[in-house]
Every structure is written in C-alpha cells, then in structure tokens.
Design a protein around this motif. Sequence first.
Motif, short mmCIF file in Angstrom:
data_model
loop_
_atom_site.label_atom_id
_atom_site.label_comp_id
_atom_site.label_asym_id
_atom_site.label_seq_id
_atom_site.Cartn_x
_atom_site.Cartn_y
_atom_site.Cartn_z
N ARG A 76 0.85 -1.18 0.00
CA ARG A 76 0.00 0.00 0.00
C ARG A 76 0.89 1.24 0.00
NH1 ARG A 76 -5.24 0.64 1.37
NH2 ARG A 76 -5.27 -1.46 2.29
N ILE A 77 0.72 2.11 -0.99
CA ILE A 77 1.47 3.36 -1.04
C ILE A 77 0.91 4.30 0.03
CG2 ILE A 77 2.05 5.34 -2.49
CD1 ILE A 77 1.75 3.52 -4.93
N PRO A 78 1.77 4.91 0.84
CA PRO A 78 1.27 5.80 1.90
C PRO A 78 0.33 6.86 1.34
CG PRO A 78 3.61 5.41 2.17
CD PRO A 78 3.23 4.79 0.87
N ALA A 79 -0.70 7.13 2.11
CA ALA A 79 -1.70 8.10 1.69
C ALA A 79 -1.08 9.48 1.56
CB ALA A 79 -2.86 8.14 2.69
N GLY A 80 -1.52 10.21 0.57
CA GLY A 80 -1.08 11.59 0.41
C GLY A 80 0.10 11.79 -0.49
N ILE A 81 0.71 10.72 -1.00
CA ILE A 81 1.86 10.87 -1.89
C ILE A 81 1.60 10.16 -3.21
CG2 ILE A 81 3.51 11.09 0.00
CD1 ILE A 81 4.45 8.23 -0.65
N THR A 82 2.15 10.69 -4.26
CA THR A 82 2.14 10.06 -5.57
C THR A 82 3.58 9.79 -5.97
OG1 THR A 82 0.15 11.26 -6.24
CG2 THR A 82 1.51 10.32 -8.00
N PRO A 83 3.97 8.53 -6.14
CA PRO A 83 5.37 8.23 -6.44
C PRO A 83 5.87 8.95 -7.69
CG PRO A 83 4.20 6.23 -5.86
CD PRO A 83 3.16 7.32 -6.01
N THR A 135 9.73 12.24 -4.73
CA THR A 135 8.33 12.15 -4.33
C THR A 135 7.99 13.13 -3.21
OG1 THR A 135 8.23 9.82 -4.97
CG2 THR A 135 6.56 10.60 -3.43
N LEU A 136 8.82 13.17 -2.16
CA LEU A 136 8.51 13.98 -0.98
C LEU A 136 8.67 15.48 -1.24
CD1 LEU A 136 10.02 11.79 1.86
CD2 LEU A 136 7.71 11.80 0.92
N ALA A 137 9.55 15.83 -2.19
CA ALA A 137 9.69 17.25 -2.51
C ALA A 137 8.38 17.83 -3.03
CB ALA A 137 10.80 17.45 -3.53
N ARG A 138 7.58 17.00 -3.67
CA ARG A 138 6.29 17.45 -4.19
C ARG A 138 5.33 17.87 -3.07
NH1 ARG A 138 5.77 18.60 -9.68
NH2 ARG A 138 7.25 17.29 -10.82
N LEU A 139 5.52 17.30 -1.86
CA LEU A 139 4.63 17.62 -0.74
C LEU A 139 4.95 18.99 -0.13
CD1 LEU A 139 4.44 14.26 1.26
CD2 LEU A 139 2.77 15.20 -0.34
N GLN A 199 14.13 25.32 3.05
CA GLN A 199 12.78 25.07 3.53
C GLN A 199 12.28 23.69 3.12
OE1 GLN A 199 13.82 27.70 1.84
NE2 GLN A 199 13.44 29.52 3.13
N THR A 200 12.46 23.32 1.87
CA THR A 200 11.96 22.03 1.38
C THR A 200 12.72 20.89 2.04
OG1 THR A 200 11.31 23.00 -0.73
CG2 THR A 200 11.61 20.61 -0.66
N LEU A 201 14.04 20.98 2.10
CA LEU A 201 14.83 19.90 2.66
C LEU A 201 14.53 19.72 4.15
CD1 LEU A 201 16.92 17.73 2.17
CD2 LEU A 201 18.72 19.42 2.49
N THR A 202 14.39 20.84 4.86
CA THR A 202 14.05 20.76 6.29
C THR A 202 12.68 20.12 6.48
OG1 THR A 202 15.38 22.72 6.78
CG2 THR A 202 13.72 22.11 8.39
N ALA A 203 11.73 20.50 5.63
CA ALA A 203 10.39 19.93 5.75
C ALA A 203 10.40 18.43 5.49
CB ALA A 203 9.46 20.63 4.77
N ILE A 204 11.23 17.97 4.58
CA ILE A 204 11.32 16.52 4.32
C ILE A 204 11.92 15.81 5.54
CG2 ILE A 204 12.50 14.78 2.93
CD1 ILE A 204 12.27 16.67 0.54
N LEU A 205 12.99 16.37 6.09
CA LEU A 205 13.66 15.71 7.21
C LEU A 205 12.84 15.79 8.50
CD1 LEU A 205 17.34 16.91 6.59
CD2 LEU A 205 16.29 14.72 5.97
N ASP A 206 12.01 16.83 8.66
CA ASP A 206 11.23 17.02 9.89
C ASP A 206 9.78 16.63 9.73
OD1 ASP A 206 13.52 17.98 11.08
OD2 ASP A 206 13.02 20.09 10.79
N ASP A 207 9.43 16.02 8.62
CA ASP A 207 8.05 15.65 8.38
C ASP A 207 7.55 14.73 9.50
OD1 ASP A 207 5.65 14.27 7.31
OD2 ASP A 207 6.19 15.26 5.43
N PRO A 208 6.37 15.01 10.10
CA PRO A 208 5.84 14.15 11.16
C PRO A 208 5.64 12.70 10.72
CG PRO A 208 4.62 16.22 11.04
CD PRO A 208 5.51 16.17 9.83
N ARG A 209 5.47 12.51 9.43
CA ARG A 209 5.27 11.14 8.92
C ARG A 209 6.54 10.54 8.35
NH1 ARG A 209 0.68 11.39 4.66
NH2 ARG A 209 0.81 9.12 4.90
N ARG A 210 7.67 11.13 8.67
CA ARG A 210 8.92 10.66 8.08
C ARG A 210 9.17 9.19 8.39
NH1 ARG A 210 15.19 12.68 9.25
NH2 ARG A 210 16.12 10.76 8.44
#
Length: 567
Positions: free
Chosen positions: A171-178, A221-225, A190-201
């Motif tokens: 199951r692909i995690p909800a909210g992301i499109t590969p 994939t995560l940069a898109r979020l 900002q983007t890199l910090t958000a990826i590393l600090d994402d609550p769902r990391r």
Amino acid sequence: MTLGVVMLVHTAFDRAEQMIRHWAAAGCPVVVHVDKNVGQATHDAFVAALADLADVSFSRRYRGEWGMWGLIAASQAASRQLLDRHPDIQHVYLASGACLPLRPVAALKAYLATRPETDFIESVTTSDVKWTVGGLDRERFTLRFPFSWKRQRRLFDGYVRLQRLLRMRRRIPAGITPHLGSQWWCLTRQTLTAILDDPRRAAFDSYFRQVWIPDECYYQTLARLHTRRLESRSLTLAKFDFQGKPHIFYDDHAELLARSGCFVARKIWPQAKALYHRFPGEAQPEHCAQEPHTGTIDRIFAQAVDRRTIGRRGLYMQSRFPFMDRENGFTAVPYTVLQGFDDIIPDLAGWLTAQTGVIAHGHLFATDKAHFAGGAAVYRGGLSANARLRDYNAKMFLTNLVWNGRDQHQCFQFGPADSQAIKWMLAKDPQASVWVVTGAWAVPLFRSGRSASAVRAEAARLQQVESGFINALRSSDARSRRHIMTLAEFLGSPVDVLQAITGDMVGHRAKALSRPPVMVDLDGFAAFLQDLKNQGMHPYLAGEFAPGDAVKSTRPPPRKAYVIDRK
C-alpha cells in the motif's frame, strides 16, 4: 546567498579532495559522507588531508550500495548535519566525488540567488518516463525489494516472481504520488528541512526503504509535498546509457561539456586531466544568469544510444552483433536481384552496365564460385569468389557485399540452379528489389540441343526450386519489392520490363529504350515446352505457349551485301 554541499564519496579520493577544496574555496560549507565500504585507514587519511578546512565536516557513515536504502540514509545524515551547523544556508546541492563544476561556483550562486524559493529536482510520474530499465516502473512502488540486485540477483528475481505469483501488493502511503528522477538535486533549505522534519517521516522511510532504487524516488516524491516552486530538472549533467549505467566523461568530451552550459557534470573519469585542468571556466559576469542548455548533448547521446542499440543499417561488427531477425536492416542500401533475365539476354551484365552504370555482377551464388563483376577473384572488402567461403555464411556474404559497395547501386543474377541459402533473406530484405522471370530456366535446356526426355528430370528440379523461391517472395513475411512475371509475359513486352528495371535502379538517370538488347533465338521453343508436357513434366511457370506459336528473336538482321558498280 549561501550554498551548502553534501558530497557522497566512495573512490578516487584525490579527485574528491580536489573538488571539496574547490567548493570550500568558493565559500560553500561541505559535509562529506564516505561510504562505509571504504577501509578505516583510507577514511582516516582522507579526513586528515582535509583537516585544514574549517567548513568541511564528515557525517556518520552508511553502506551505500546501489539500489539500496544506504544512499538515502547517507544523504539524510549529511543534510541534517549541514543544516544544523550552517543556519544561513539557503540551498543544498547534492554532489558526488566524481562531479566536476563546469562553471564557476559564483555563477551557480548568482543563479540560485535569483530563484530563492525554487527546488531543482527531476520529478516525474512513472507513467511519464520511458527510461526505467529492467521492466520495473510502477512495480518498484508496489512490491518489496529487500535483496540487492547486484549481490543477490537470484534472490532478487525469485522474490519478485513470488510476489507476482501471489499477487502481493504494498500500500502506497496516503497523500503521496510516487515520482522518479535523477538522484542529483539542489533543494531549498525550507523544502529539505520539511522533508527531514516531516511528522510522517518514519512511515515514509519505512515504505521507501524497500522500494527499488530509492535514491531515484525518495526526494523526488517527498519534494512534491513541501515545495513552494519546483523545476523538474537537475542542475547536474548526468547521462545514462541504454542499460541505465552512467556515461563517463573523458578528455575528448571537453568541448561538448563546455557547450552544455551546465553548472556541474558527472561522472568524470578520475584520469581526465584535461577536464580537471580546464574546468571550471573563468567567471564571466554576463554568463551568470545563463540557462543550462543540454539540447546538443542530449541529441548526441541519443544518437549514441541508437548507434549502440540499433546500429547502422546493414552493418554488423564484433562490438554489436544482433540476434537473428533483430537487425537494423539486413543490408545497407538498395540493390537489385534479377532472376531469369540472363537466360534470355546473354550479355545482360554488359548491357546493364552500359545502359545504367551500375555494378552488374553475374551469379553470385552459383555452385562453382561467386561471379563478381568483371570476373574479379576478390571483391571489395576482401570478399573471395570461393564458393566454400561464401557458403559458410551466405547471408553475411551478401550483407558485406552490399555494405562494401554501398557507394554504387549493385545488381546480381540469381536462379534456381544457384545456392538457395539466401532466398528468405531476399524475400525479407526491404532493400532488395527482386525481378523474376519464371520459367526462364527452360531456355538453357532448350538451347542445349538435348531432347525433352533427356532434360525432363532437370526441368522438374529447377521448376520445384524456383517455385519454392516464388512462395518465399509471396509469403506474409516478405518485405522486399517483388516483380514476378512469366516468361511468356516478359516476351510479350520486353522493352517495357527492361525500362522499368533500369528506372528502378537509377531513377531519372535511366536512358529511354527504343528496343531491347539482343536476346537468344527462341525459334522452336514452344514446341520444346510441348515436348516436356508430353514427357509428363508440365512447365507451368513459363506461362502459356501454344505449340504453333513463333517466338521471335531479337537478333539484328544480317547486313545486306552492297555491290558497287565501278563502270
């Protein structure tokens, strides 16, 4: 603005040190990750060699195996260390020890300063890319890949087959499109910090840990979020071959790299001294805002891939010998095959050469030898007229003949008395223009002076062989240009047929024919065919000849004697 660099190093440490010093001299903090596969002594010596650089540090080491999670873990650890130690960094550039800046770092900084909120990372959905290699695009996200493709290939392939058999799907995690893309990116803080600090990391890392080649899809994939503005391209020039392996740049690529306008290129051969001496170039203020333009280099590499995978039409070589029926054409250029015409026109080769200027061979596949034009024993490319050498690989013999004489149109004679090893090649080759007069083999039998009963068996054999060739030409697999007529049909309008043949060979340069060339005397031929029928052999391929028909000869009439009166 401040640019930080994360550098992944596993080999060529002298070049890596040179590049680290270059980035540092331009005011870029650098965090280096040394692969855990590197020996401790080598690692310690490398660290000691860079101890004089205050803004260069080393991160926790991971085992960076191709296609596995270690490369992501290494970039995560190095990125976190870089962001924590240098709070003024605005962009982070991921590079390797084999990367070479082509333009001054100042130009890169100026370029990024005008785009402070832009992330540069190639990021496209699986449905949009055609460069995935190995048959895994969507499946890389829905299956598990715990085994190394390089070290545990049998386990890798076996586990993939098992999951397909059992229809297992992740199951692909909800909210992301590969998304997929190049692993070499330049992200904003900002983007890199958000990826590393994402609550769902933790959930994301757990998922991507077992996808195939996560370094091509994790950040993509995560940069898109989290991105504010994303440009789906890499600022690093990295080209890959048809197997998905990176191209290596050598000294002779210098001009090509200079024209690309790219900021960084990889993968550079460590011994490419000319490249390391030439790049990066001198800073030119007017070039700071220049956009990288890879159109030329993309076209060249696309042509290289085509040359490697498809090859040149009609050329076989040791480095690229394709599987049967997967060639890029059997032969290089168009050529003509004439069957039956020389049985009717004795000097066909000489007449064709005089009329069109083409290279007119005789029977190249005759049982005694290859009859090259002019009676040569050896033709271009060292092709021997020896029948045993020719028949060792008849297909390659013809392919080489056409390739070596591709500067001129060539034609040759063929017939049922010749070796038939190439009949299917002649049928399938789109470059071949095959003209056949069926039943013409009966003409030499008629002119031999032997009775119909004596030649009946030979006539039956020749007709059977010719019938097999005609069936090949008319099969659904045939791709050659076929022109098939009976002997009776040809004799009905020989000028029209020969004019069509010369036009097919040389196009508009063909000379207009007012009369056919000299043909053999066929008086009594119709009666001969009837005698064959009376002996039980039906020469149906020759067409319809009534016993009483007179087949006219085209021999020129004898010159009249002139008597001069000297009175």
